[in-house]
Every structure is written in C-alpha cells, then in structure tokens.
Motif scaffolding. Structure first.
Motif, PDB file in Angstrom:
ATOM      1  N   GLU A 118       0.829  -1.208   0.000  1.00 22.47           N
ATOM      2  CA  GLU A 118       0.000   0.000   0.000  1.00 22.47           C
ATOM      3  C   GLU A 118       0.862   1.256   0.000  1.00 22.47           C
ATOM      4  OE1 GLU A 118      -2.515  -0.352   3.346  1.00 22.47           O
ATOM      5  OE2 GLU A 118      -3.831  -1.889   2.454  1.00 22.47           O
ATOM      6  N   LYS A 119       1.929   1.261   0.775  1.00 26.18           N
ATOM      7  CA  LYS A 119       2.817   2.413   0.799  1.00 26.18           C
ATOM      8  C   LYS A 119       3.497   2.604  -0.551  1.00 26.18           C
ATOM      9  CE  LYS A 119       2.292   3.938   4.970  1.00 26.18           C
ATOM     10  NZ  LYS A 119       1.738   5.301   5.209  1.00 26.18           N
ATOM     11  N   GLU A 120       3.885   1.496  -1.186  1.00 29.56           N
ATOM     12  CA  GLU A 120       4.519   1.594  -2.498  1.00 29.56           C
ATOM     13  C   GLU A 120       3.539   2.134  -3.531  1.00 29.56           C
ATOM     14  OE1 GLU A 120       7.636   1.320  -5.248  1.00 29.56           O
ATOM     15  OE2 GLU A 120       7.607   1.166  -3.049  1.00 29.56           O
ATOM     16  N   LEU A 121       2.284   1.717  -3.443  1.00 28.29           N
ATOM     17  CA  LEU A 121       1.280   2.238  -4.370  1.00 28.29           C
ATOM     18  C   LEU A 121       1.055   3.736  -4.144  1.00 28.29           C
ATOM     19  CD1 LEU A 121      -0.778   1.633  -6.585  1.00 28.29           C
ATOM     20  CD2 LEU A 121      -2.427   1.023  -4.813  1.00 28.29           C
ATOM     21  N   GLU A 122       1.035   4.163  -2.886  1.00 23.73           N
ATOM     22  CA  GLU A 122       0.910   5.592  -2.611  1.00 23.73           C
ATOM     23  C   GLU A 122       2.101   6.371  -3.152  1.00 23.73           C
ATOM     24  OE1 GLU A 122       0.360   6.089   1.529  1.00 23.73           O
ATOM     25  OE2 GLU A 122      -1.636   5.148   1.586  1.00 23.73           O
ATOM     26  N   ARG A 123       3.296   5.793  -3.001  1.00 18.96           N
ATOM     27  CA  ARG A 123       4.489   6.478  -3.512  1.00 18.96           C
ATOM     28  C   ARG A 123       4.445   6.586  -5.034  1.00 18.96           C
ATOM     29  NH1 ARG A 123       9.163   5.464  -5.762  1.00 18.96           N
ATOM     30  NH2 ARG A 123       8.676   3.228  -5.902  1.00 18.96           N
ATOM     31  N   SER A 131       1.736   6.642  -6.854  1.00 17.99           N
ATOM     32  CA  SER A 131       0.697   7.600  -7.226  1.00 17.99           C
ATOM     33  C   SER A 131       1.179   9.042  -7.088  1.00 17.99           C
ATOM     34  CB  SER A 131      -0.548   7.384  -6.367  1.00 17.99           C
ATOM     35  OG  SER A 131      -0.263   7.644  -5.007  1.00 17.99           O
ATOM     36  N   ARG A 132       2.105   9.269  -6.161  1.00 16.53           N
ATOM     37  CA  ARG A 132       2.637  10.626  -6.010  1.00 16.53           C
ATOM     38  C   ARG A 132       3.693  10.958  -7.052  1.00 16.53           C
ATOM     39  NH1 ARG A 132       2.551   9.163  -0.436  1.00 16.53           N
ATOM     40  NH2 ARG A 132       4.773   8.689  -0.575  1.00 16.53           N
ATOM     41  N   SER A 133       4.446   9.944  -7.482  1.00 18.76           N
ATOM     42  CA  SER A 133       5.570  10.216  -8.391  1.00 18.76           C
ATOM     43  C   SER A 133       5.230   9.954  -9.857  1.00 18.76           C
ATOM     44  CB  SER A 133       6.777   9.351  -7.998  1.00 18.76           C
ATOM     45  OG  SER A 133       6.441   7.969  -8.046  1.00 18.76           O
ATOM     46  N   ALA A 169       0.590   8.754 -14.334  1.00 19.38           N
ATOM     47  CA  ALA A 169      -0.302   7.760 -14.928  1.00 19.38           C
ATOM     48  C   ALA A 169      -0.971   6.899 -13.855  1.00 19.38           C
ATOM     49  CB  ALA A 169       0.473   6.879 -15.906  1.00 19.38           C
ATOM     50  N   VAL A 170      -0.197   6.507 -12.855  1.00 18.89           N
ATOM     51  CA  VAL A 170      -0.769   5.709 -11.769  1.00 18.89           C
ATOM     52  C   VAL A 170      -1.802   6.515 -10.995  1.00 18.89           C
ATOM     53  CG1 VAL A 170      -0.240   4.457  -9.643  1.00 18.89           C
ATOM     54  CG2 VAL A 170       1.322   4.322 -11.585  1.00 18.89           C
ATOM     55  N   ARG A 171      -1.505   7.784 -10.749  1.00 17.02           N
ATOM     56  CA  ARG A 171      -2.453   8.638 -10.037  1.00 17.02           C
ATOM     57  C   ARG A 171      -3.744   8.813 -10.834  1.00 17.02           C
ATOM     58  NH1 ARG A 171       0.790  12.264  -9.207  1.00 17.02           N
ATOM     59  NH2 ARG A 171       0.348  13.684 -10.945  1.00 17.02           N
ATOM     60  N   ASP A 172      -3.609   8.960 -12.161  1.00 20.24           N
ATOM     61  CA  ASP A 172      -4.800   9.109 -13.000  1.00 20.24           C
ATOM     62  C   ASP A 172      -5.652   7.847 -12.990  1.00 20.24           C
ATOM     63  OD1 ASP A 172      -3.944  11.643 -13.575  1.00 20.24           O
ATOM     64  OD2 ASP A 172      -3.010  11.088 -15.490  1.00 20.24           O
ATOM     65  N   VAL A 173      -4.980   6.668 -13.004  1.00 21.51           N
ATOM     66  CA  VAL A 173      -5.729   5.404 -12.985  1.00 21.51           C
ATOM     67  C   VAL A 173      -6.476   5.241 -11.669  1.00 21.51           C
ATOM     68  CG1 VAL A 173      -5.496   2.898 -12.983  1.00 21.51           C
ATOM     69  CG2 VAL A 173      -4.252   4.249 -14.660  1.00 21.51           C
ATOM     70  N   LEU A 174      -5.838   5.578 -10.549  1.00 26.06           N
ATOM     71  CA  LEU A 174      -6.501   5.469  -9.250  1.00 26.06           C
ATOM     72  C   LEU A 174      -7.677   6.436  -9.146  1.00 26.06           C
ATOM     73  CD1 LEU A 174      -3.418   5.103  -6.877  1.00 26.06           C
ATOM     74  CD2 LEU A 174      -4.970   3.320  -7.657  1.00 26.06           C
TER      75      LEU A 174
END
Length: 212
Positions: free
Chosen positions: A58-63, A65-67, A70-75
């Motif tokens: 979960e922490k890696e996914l948050e990291r 999403s911040r960096s 594309a990951v942030r947009d998908v979430l």
C-alpha cells in the motif's frame, strides 16, 4: 438427527480444509507431487508477515501515485468510475455499436443456424408419449415442486454454512496464524532488548571490577 448433525459438521470441516488448502496455495504458490499445497514457511521476522507485506504494498502504491502521474490518474479514474473496471455483461447489447458491427457479430454465428434448424426439425420426428404416461408425469409434478423447494432450502442452508465457515476461517487465520506470528515477533524483539540490556550491565560490571 445426530447423524445429520455429524454429516453437517463433517461437510463443514471438509469445506474449511479445502479453503485452508486454497489459502495455503495462494500464500506459498507451491505443491508437492500429489498436488497438495505445501505449508508456507514461518516468517523470519515481523516485517515478513502478511500484514506487513500488504502495508508495504500500500505504501509503495501511494508512492507511485505521487511520483507517476499515470498511476495517479488510474486510481482517480477507478474512484470516480468503478464500473469501467468491471467486466461487461455478455447478455447486454453494448451501446454505441454501428449496425455494421452488430451485423458482423450476428453473421459470426451463421454456422450455428443450420444446426439449430436441423435439431428443431428432428423434434417433429420424436414419438408422442402415451396419454397415461403423460398423466402420470403430471401427477408427479407436485412432488417435483416439493423436491425443488427442498433443494432450494438446502442450497440456501449450504450457502449460509459456506459464508459462516469462510468467516470462521478468516477469523482463525487472522487471530491464529497472523496474530500468533506477530506476537512471536514482538516477543523475540523484547528478548533481544533484554539480552542487550543484560550484556550492557555485564560489561559495566566488568569494567567496575577491573577499576577496583
């Protein structure tokens, strides 16, 4: 009544064992030569437990999403439109398709039309059963209805037992396995702290004895 209770208890235990084997396979990903999942190894430390691994993911996914934008947009897209990530219903006609696309989908099943037509034609050649046999079947219909009702009730009871067994297994796994592993890890950490304190005390005492 006792035999039925024993049968239900035995079936519940078998379901629990099957679910436990499935969870074991999900954790270890390995089986022996007979296909039975192998028992996962005990975590070497508290950081290797399942809860800590999920926390790190979960922490890696948050990291990410911040960096990574594309990951942030998908979430964000998943939070706003969760239906996009669900598989479409195969029985629902998709909207937005042109008549040509729909025609191509229908024409892809043209080979099944002659087969269906031949089967429908063969139904005409089937002999009609005698009247007394049909009447006997009609008389049996209430019994069939009662059996179907009993089967539905049994299916509902089995479904409820499966849900209860899943909850029991989840509780046992969280408290019995994960909780005990975390407890042992905590005790091991405390023992290490005590050992360090004892060693420090012994070193101080030896130094005092040498000074004297």
């Amino acid at each position: 009544m006792a035999l039925e209770s024993d049968a239900v208890a035995g079936a519940t235990i078998e379901l629990l064992e099957a679910r436990l084997r499935r969870l074991t396979y999900l954790l270890s990903g390995a089986t022996d030569w007979t296909g039975v999942p192998t028992t996962p190894e005990k975590p070497a430390s508290h950081d290797e437990t399942v809860s800590r691994r999920l926390f790190r993911l979960e922490k890696e996914l948050e990291r990410l999403s911040r960096s990574v934008p594309a990951v942030r947009d998908v979430l964000q897209l998943h939070d706003r439109f969760p239906d996009l990530f669900q598989p479409p219903n195969p029985h629902t006609i998709p909207e937005g398709l042109t008549p040509r696309a729909l025609a191509s989908i229908v024409l892809s099943y043209t080979t099944a039309f002659p087969e269906t037509a031949s089967r429908l034609t063969s139904l005409k050649d089937l002999p009609i059963p005698e009247a007394h046999k049909s009447a006997a079947l009609v008389e049996l219909q209430p019994r069939f209805d009662r059996l179907a009702q009993t089967q539905s009730e049994q299916a509902a009871a089995i479904s409820e037992l499966r849900v209860r067994s899943a909850r029991v297994l989840q509780r046992w796994y969280e408290v019995g396995l994960v909780g005990s592993g975390e407890c042992w890890a905590e005790w091991e950490g405390r023992l290490e702290d005590v050992e360090r304190e004892v060693r420090r005390t012994e070193v101080i005492r030896e130094r005092r004895e040498k000074e004297i």
